[in-house]
Scaffold this motif. Structure first.
Motif, PDB file in Angstrom:
ATOM      1  N   PRO A 107       0.821  -1.233   0.000  1.00  0.00           N
ATOM      2  CA  PRO A 107       0.000   0.000   0.000  1.00  0.00           C
ATOM      3  C   PRO A 107       0.848   1.274   0.000  1.00  0.00           C
ATOM      4  O   PRO A 107       0.520   2.258  -0.680  1.00  0.00           O
ATOM      5  CB  PRO A 107      -0.830  -0.117   1.276  1.00  0.00           C
ATOM      6  CG  PRO A 107      -0.801  -1.572   1.627  1.00  0.00           C
ATOM      7  CD  PRO A 107       0.504  -2.090   1.141  1.00  0.00           C
ATOM      8  N   LEU A 108       1.970   1.243   0.706  1.00  0.00           N
ATOM      9  CA  LEU A 108       2.832   2.442   0.758  1.00  0.00           C
ATOM     10  C   LEU A 108       3.521   2.668  -0.583  1.00  0.00           C
ATOM     11  O   LEU A 108       3.593   3.789  -1.083  1.00  0.00           O
ATOM     12  CB  LEU A 108       3.867   2.298   1.872  1.00  0.00           C
ATOM     13  CG  LEU A 108       3.313   2.242   3.302  1.00  0.00           C
ATOM     14  CD1 LEU A 108       4.451   2.025   4.293  1.00  0.00           C
ATOM     15  CD2 LEU A 108       2.519   3.494   3.645  1.00  0.00           C
ATOM     16  N   PHE A 109       3.973   1.572  -1.187  1.00  0.00           N
ATOM     17  CA  PHE A 109       4.648   1.693  -2.493  1.00  0.00           C
ATOM     18  C   PHE A 109       3.672   2.275  -3.521  1.00  0.00           C
ATOM     19  O   PHE A 109       4.009   3.209  -4.268  1.00  0.00           O
ATOM     20  CB  PHE A 109       5.155   0.319  -2.943  1.00  0.00           C
ATOM     21  CG  PHE A 109       6.028   0.388  -4.153  1.00  0.00           C
ATOM     22  CD1 PHE A 109       5.481   0.254  -5.431  1.00  0.00           C
ATOM     23  CD2 PHE A 109       7.384   0.639  -4.043  1.00  0.00           C
ATOM     24  CE1 PHE A 109       6.279   0.352  -6.561  1.00  0.00           C
ATOM     25  CE2 PHE A 109       8.201   0.733  -5.175  1.00  0.00           C
ATOM     26  CZ  PHE A 109       7.632   0.596  -6.438  1.00  0.00           C
ATOM     27  N   CYS A 110       2.454   1.762  -3.511  1.00  0.00           N
ATOM     28  CA  CYS A 110       1.422   2.254  -4.465  1.00  0.00           C
ATOM     29  C   CYS A 110       1.092   3.720  -4.188  1.00  0.00           C
ATOM     30  O   CYS A 110       0.909   4.525  -5.112  1.00  0.00           O
ATOM     31  CB  CYS A 110       0.150   1.406  -4.348  1.00  0.00           C
ATOM     32  SG  CYS A 110       0.370  -0.281  -4.913  1.00  0.00           S
ATOM     33  N   ALA A 111       1.043   4.088  -2.909  1.00  0.00           N
ATOM     34  CA  ALA A 111       0.729   5.489  -2.560  1.00  0.00           C
ATOM     35  C   ALA A 111       1.823   6.423  -3.052  1.00  0.00           C
ATOM     36  O   ALA A 111       1.557   7.504  -3.588  1.00  0.00           O
ATOM     37  CB  ALA A 111       0.555   5.610  -1.050  1.00  0.00           C
ATOM     38  N   ILE A 112       3.079   5.994  -2.913  1.00  0.00           N
ATOM     39  CA  ILE A 112       4.202   6.823  -3.383  1.00  0.00           C
ATOM     40  C   ILE A 112       4.158   6.946  -4.913  1.00  0.00           C
ATOM     41  O   ILE A 112       4.329   8.033  -5.476  1.00  0.00           O
ATOM     42  CB  ILE A 112       5.551   6.244  -2.907  1.00  0.00           C
ATOM     43  CG1 ILE A 112       5.679   6.381  -1.384  1.00  0.00           C
ATOM     44  CG2 ILE A 112       6.726   6.950  -3.599  1.00  0.00           C
ATOM     45  CD1 ILE A 112       6.852   5.625  -0.778  1.00  0.00           C
ATOM     46  N   GLN A 113       3.845   5.830  -5.575  1.00  0.00           N
ATOM     47  CA  GLN A 113       3.742   5.878  -7.039  1.00  0.00           C
ATOM     48  C   GLN A 113       2.619   6.845  -7.456  1.00  0.00           C
ATOM     49  O   GLN A 113       2.784   7.656  -8.379  1.00  0.00           O
ATOM     50  CB  GLN A 113       3.443   4.476  -7.601  1.00  0.00           C
ATOM     51  CG  GLN A 113       4.603   3.490  -7.425  1.00  0.00           C
ATOM     52  CD  GLN A 113       5.925   4.044  -7.937  1.00  0.00           C
ATOM     53  OE1 GLN A 113       6.775   4.469  -7.128  1.00  0.00           O
ATOM     54  NE2 GLN A 113       6.061   4.097  -9.249  1.00  0.00           N
ATOM     55  N   ALA A 114       1.494   6.778  -6.743  1.00  0.00           N
ATOM     56  CA  ALA A 114       0.362   7.675  -7.054  1.00  0.00           C
ATOM     57  C   ALA A 114       0.771   9.133  -6.856  1.00  0.00           C
ATOM     58  O   ALA A 114       0.431  10.010  -7.663  1.00  0.00           O
ATOM     59  CB  ALA A 114      -0.817   7.316  -6.155  1.00  0.00           C
ATOM     60  N   ALA A 115       1.551   9.392  -5.811  1.00  0.00           N
ATOM     61  CA  ALA A 115       2.004  10.769  -5.549  1.00  0.00           C
ATOM     62  C   ALA A 115       2.899  11.260  -6.691  1.00  0.00           C
ATOM     63  O   ALA A 115       2.767  12.389  -7.158  1.00  0.00           O
ATOM     64  CB  ALA A 115       2.759  10.822  -4.223  1.00  0.00           C
ATOM     65  N   LYS A 116       3.764  10.380  -7.166  1.00  0.00           N
ATOM     66  CA  LYS A 116       4.698  10.766  -8.246  1.00  0.00           C
ATOM     67  C   LYS A 116       3.946  11.101  -9.525  1.00  0.00           C
ATOM     68  O   LYS A 116       4.365  11.970 -10.293  1.00  0.00           O
ATOM     69  CB  LYS A 116       5.713   9.641  -8.494  1.00  0.00           C
ATOM     70  CG  LYS A 116       6.758   9.536  -7.381  1.00  0.00           C
ATOM     71  CD  LYS A 116       7.761   8.425  -7.664  1.00  0.00           C
ATOM     72  CE  LYS A 116       8.879   8.430  -6.636  1.00  0.00           C
ATOM     73  NZ  LYS A 116       9.845   7.325  -6.841  1.00  0.00           N
ATOM     74  N   GLN A 117       2.804  10.431  -9.730  1.00  0.00           N
ATOM     75  CA  GLN A 117       2.012  10.732 -10.934  1.00  0.00           C
ATOM     76  C   GLN A 117       1.364  12.113 -10.864  1.00  0.00           C
ATOM     77  O   GLN A 117       0.958  12.666 -11.877  1.00  0.00           O
ATOM     78  CB  GLN A 117       0.930   9.643 -11.145  1.00  0.00           C
ATOM     79  CG  GLN A 117       1.510   8.357 -11.727  1.00  0.00           C
ATOM     80  CD  GLN A 117       0.728   7.125 -11.292  1.00  0.00           C
ATOM     81  OE1 GLN A 117      -0.442   7.251 -10.904  1.00  0.00           O
ATOM     82  NE2 GLN A 117       1.378   5.971 -11.325  1.00  0.00           N
ATOM     83  N   GLN A 118       1.312  12.682  -9.678  1.00  0.00           N
ATOM     84  CA  GLN A 118       0.685  14.010  -9.515  1.00  0.00           C
ATOM     85  C   GLN A 118       1.703  15.146  -9.608  1.00  0.00           C
ATOM     86  O   GLN A 118       1.335  16.308  -9.514  1.00  0.00           O
ATOM     87  CB  GLN A 118       0.021  14.113  -8.121  1.00  0.00           C
ATOM     88  CG  GLN A 118      -1.014  13.040  -7.848  1.00  0.00           C
ATOM     89  CD  GLN A 118      -2.175  13.126  -8.823  1.00  0.00           C
ATOM     90  OE1 GLN A 118      -2.655  14.228  -9.133  1.00  0.00           O
ATOM     91  NE2 GLN A 118      -2.606  11.983  -9.340  1.00  0.00           N
ATOM     92  N   PHE A 119       2.979  14.815  -9.753  1.00  0.00           N
ATOM     93  CA  PHE A 119       4.016  15.852  -9.713  1.00  0.00           C
ATOM     94  C   PHE A 119       3.768  16.942 -10.754  1.00  0.00           C
ATOM     95  O   PHE A 119       3.408  16.662 -11.881  1.00  0.00           O
ATOM     96  CB  PHE A 119       5.396  15.239  -9.974  1.00  0.00           C
ATOM     97  CG  PHE A 119       6.008  14.613  -8.752  1.00  0.00           C
ATOM     98  CD1 PHE A 119       7.187  13.890  -8.868  1.00  0.00           C
ATOM     99  CD2 PHE A 119       5.416  14.710  -7.501  1.00  0.00           C
ATOM    100  CE1 PHE A 119       7.774  13.295  -7.758  1.00  0.00           C
ATOM    101  CE2 PHE A 119       5.983  14.127  -6.396  1.00  0.00           C
ATOM    102  CZ  PHE A 119       7.170  13.421  -6.517  1.00  0.00           C
TER     103      PHE A 119
END
Ligand SMILES: Nc1nonc1C(=O)N1CCN(Cc2ccccn2)CC1
Length: 249
Positions: free
Chosen positions: A66-78
């Protein structure tokens, strides 16, 4: 600057996104914020995001997925340049936050702050998706949210226009490597204690020198370690010599 916090308690961040100078600046779109709750990435119906530690021991560990996916989701919002971004995990195991690090982080376009709870996060998240760990001090609090907000507040003070023209973070103590001088305001006398006459003199050169002397005096007595690595200006050396002579008398 776009700051994203990965947190189980998004509402905690309202204290920095809705109030004070940071809240006002966010409402003026001077900086942007988003919280991502890793629970939305849990692959089970009940939203489990923590589990028992391998090897036994007390407490729970936050699961990697879940944390890895959350970080990936955050990077897509950059926004802005992907390069000018950093993923930081707040933890007692991190490098101590310093003024120098705050200045460095204030230059970024994107900041992702991973806020741990429980006994921490699965090490494989730190190895694959976190750029650096930062600690706000050698003590333990209940989670990474308050440390994240302390880091955000310190960093945002150096983002242009957050403080507005009048105040400036450059004048903060630590900005020049010294502790702050004493401050006074009305009334001129409080419980029999008067404001130092120099501050009412209107002589700005003498007031500036008095304030520098007070900063040096405080730093020498409370945090002499700050003076060890600090280059001193001739005026500062002169004032420090004067202070040391006084204390030797
Ligand atoms: N001091 C600090 N500076 O930044 N964060 C802290 C801090 O105390 N905390 C509390 C424990 N959390 C979870 C945790 C527990 C053990 C190992 C790693 N992570 C992290 C955030």
């Amino acid at each position: 600057m776009f700051i994203q916090a990965i947190t189980l308690f998004p509402e905690m961040f309202e204290s920095i996104t809705e109030y004070g100078v940071t809240g006002r600046a966010r409402k003026q779109d001077i900086w942007q914020f988003a919280a991502i709750n890793p629970r939305q990435f849990a692959d089970n119906k009940l939203g489990y995001i923590d589990d028992r530690p391998f090897g036994g021991g007390v407490g729970m560990v936050m699961m990697a997925e879940p944390l890895f996916c959350a970080i990936q989701a955050a990077k897509q919002q950059f926004s802005g340049s992907l390069k000018n971004s950093r993923v930081i995990y707040l933890s007692p195991q991190g490098q101590s936050l310093s003024h120098k690090k705050v200045l460095e982080l204030s230059q970024l376009d994107n900041l992702v702050l991973l806020c741990g709870r429980y006994e921490g996060v699965d090490e494989r998240v730190l190895q694959t998706a976190v750029d650096e760990e930062i600690s706000i001090g050698d003590f333990v609090v209940s989670g990474g949210e308050l440390p994240a907000m302390m880091l955000m507040d310190a960093v945002l003070r150096f983002v242009p226009n957050v403080l507005g023209e009048i105040a400036s973070a450059e004048q903060d103590s630590f900005a020049d490597g010294l502790l702050d001088y004493p401050h006074y305001t009305r009334p001129a006398e409080f419980q029999g204690m008067a404001v130092p006459d120099i501050l009412k003199s209107g002589n700005h050169a003498l007031i500036a020198e008095w304030r520098l002397e007070q900063s040096l005096r405080r730093t020498l007595t409370r945090r002499p370690d700050l003076l060890v690595s600090r280059e001193l200006l001739p005026q500062e050396t002169r004032l420090l010599d004067k202070i040391r002579q006084e204390s030797d008398e």
